[in-house]
Design an enzyme around this catalytic site. Structure first.
Site, PDB file in Angstrom:
ATOM      1  N   HIS A   1      -1.275  39.925 -37.135  1.00  0.00           N
ATOM      2  CA  HIS A   1      -2.531  40.256 -36.458  1.00  0.00           C
ATOM      3  C   HIS A   1      -2.231  40.698 -35.032  1.00  0.00           C
ATOM      4  O   HIS A   1      -1.477  40.048 -34.313  1.00  0.00           O
ATOM      5  CB  HIS A   1      -3.442  39.024 -36.449  1.00  0.00           C
ATOM      6  CG  HIS A   1      -4.624  39.134 -35.543  1.00  0.00           C
ATOM      7  ND1 HIS A   1      -4.750  38.373 -34.398  1.00  0.00           N
ATOM      8  CD2 HIS A   1      -5.735  39.918 -35.602  1.00  0.00           C
ATOM      9  CE1 HIS A   1      -5.889  38.675 -33.796  1.00  0.00           C
ATOM     10  NE2 HIS A   1      -6.500  39.607 -34.503  1.00  0.00           N
TER      11      HIS A   1
ATOM     12  N   HIS B   1      -5.068  44.664 -26.253  1.00  0.00           N
ATOM     13  CA  HIS B   1      -5.770  43.432 -26.598  1.00  0.00           C
ATOM     14  C   HIS B   1      -5.977  42.678 -25.290  1.00  0.00           C
ATOM     15  O   HIS B   1      -5.092  41.995 -24.817  1.00  0.00           O
ATOM     16  CB  HIS B   1      -4.969  42.584 -27.594  1.00  0.00           C
ATOM     17  CG  HIS B   1      -5.744  41.414 -28.118  1.00  0.00           C
ATOM     18  ND1 HIS B   1      -5.232  40.129 -28.173  1.00  0.00           N
ATOM     19  CD2 HIS B   1      -7.001  41.331 -28.613  1.00  0.00           C
ATOM     20  CE1 HIS B   1      -6.139  39.311 -28.681  1.00  0.00           C
ATOM     21  NE2 HIS B   1      -7.222  40.020 -28.957  1.00  0.00           N
TER      22      HIS B   1
END
Length: 388
Positions: free
Chosen positions: A107, A186
């Site tokens: 992920h 992110h």
């Protein structure tokens, strides 16, 4: 006069069984010693069993009890070298569609190179309040951002070496950047460009010609139509003949025969216009910060059946602002590692395949620092039991 003493024992080395025969010959004038090594591939033994079974031949190795009695045990997929686990799978799985196998995934795979300097702004998906705080209170805010934004600490090659075969890639163009360079993001943006990371994946694939990777390009941020086309051109130039077209049967045997190693999933409408781009792969995301709540969510989803093709079950936990504020000294890694025993206990109970409740790709955070990958790969053992 001579006396012969012998010993036999088994050794496991590089996924193969070694039969070692050691002997001493005791003569009246001295002792002569030596040893003989016999190498048996447990995978070869297993394949021979299957062939003989298909021909109706009963052998001493035919049943599990006789295998144990002969000193051999059922091959465990957990013992496979994770760097090349696909190429070492038993041949009974070579014709199983990849979307019916259990595949370990990463992920937010490229967060190990987030820009730790203050050059990178907070990404535009973050709340307005965080963006304003970061602008005026950067020295105070940035440490918290980094602690909760990093999901993987090992490079992409190291993740592939550990057995990861699905990579969650989130692509962005930096705001106010006059170049056409694309990055991952992110929380903040990465220092490495998309092209650089794709080249590293290509180099790894060249060294592992029978391994297959699934690259999921999604969560595009700040990309114009021109930048999408530029990214597609980069994907084509980097992977060339390794790219797998949408029309192909997705089995290891088929992909090996064609020399294809890369399946590209693309979360954008241009995917329908290009044969190299597969549709977006659904990602089951529970949006929970507690392992028990995540498991409960997925158990409920399983009751409604799995999607027909590839899909991801993300056991990545999601912290909310309340959790971060009440755990000021912790990080995402602390949260993940403390819950992995519970989460992996649940993973061990899952089954791959086509049945209702089956799972396919299982993705997580910090996947190289736990038994995550072997736990997922070993689930494919259940497919072998069903086929037998």
């Amino acid at each position: 006069m001579c006396r012969l003493q012998t010993w036999c024992f088994l050794m496991l080395r590089d996924g193969q069984l070694l039969l070692v025969h050691v002997f001493d010959l005791n003569f009246s004038h001295g002792v002569s010693s030596g040893c003989w090594f016999g190498r048996f591939s447990w995978l070869g033994v297993w394949r021979k069993q299957q062939q003989q079974s298909d021909q109706g031949v009963q052998t001493p190795e035919r049943s599990m009890s006789s295998v144990v009695a002969s000193g051999l045990s059922e091959p465990s997929l957990a013992a496979l070298p994770m760097e090349s686990w696909m190429s070492h799978l038993p041949c009974a799985l070579w014709d199983t569609p990849l979307y019916h196998l259990a595949i370990p995934g990463s992920h937010n795979a490229i967060t190990y190179c987030l820009d730790m300097n203050d050059r990178s702004p907070v990404d535009l998906t973050q709340p307005d309040m965080l963006q304003k705080l970061d602008k005026y209170m950067k020295p105070l805010i940035r440490p918290f951002v980094y602690k909760w934004a990093i999901t993987q600490e090992y490079t992409i090659k190291q993740q592939l070496d550990c057995g990861v075969r699905y990579c969650d890639l989130r692509i962005a163009h930096r705001p106010n950047d006059s170049s056409t360079d694309l990055y991952f993001y992110h929380g903040v943006y990465t220092t490495l460009t998309v092209e650089t990371v794709l080249m590293e994946i290509r180099e790894w694939l060249d060294a592992h010609p029978r391994e297959v990777v699934i690259l999921s390009f999604s969560h595009f941020l700040g990309l114009s139509q021109e930048l999408h086309m530029l990214l597609l051109t980069t994907i084509r130039n980097v992977f060339t003949s390794k790219l797998c077209d949408k029309a192909e049967a997705l089995t290891l045997r088929r992909l090996w025969a064609l020399g294809h190693q890369v399946i590209v999933s693309y979360e954008h409408n241009i995917a329908s216009c290009h044969s190299e781009l597969w549709p977006h792969i659904p990602y089951w995301w529970a949006n929970k910060c507690k392992a028990e709540s995540l498991i409960e969510e997925f158990e409920d989803r399983k009751q409604h059946g799995r999607p027909g093709g590839f899909f991801v079950t993300g056991i990545n936990l999601t912290e909310d602002l309340k959790y971060i504020c009440t755990h000021p000294t912790e990080s995402l890694k602390d949260l993940v590692m403390s819950t992995y025993p519970t989460l992996l206990g649940w993973v061990k109970e899952q089954t791959p395949g086509s049945k209702v409740g089956s799972l396919n790709i299982i993705a997580g955070d910090f996947v190289t620092e736990s038994h995550f990958v072997p736990t997922v790969v070993t689930l494919n053992q259940k497919l072998l039991k069903w086929s037998s």
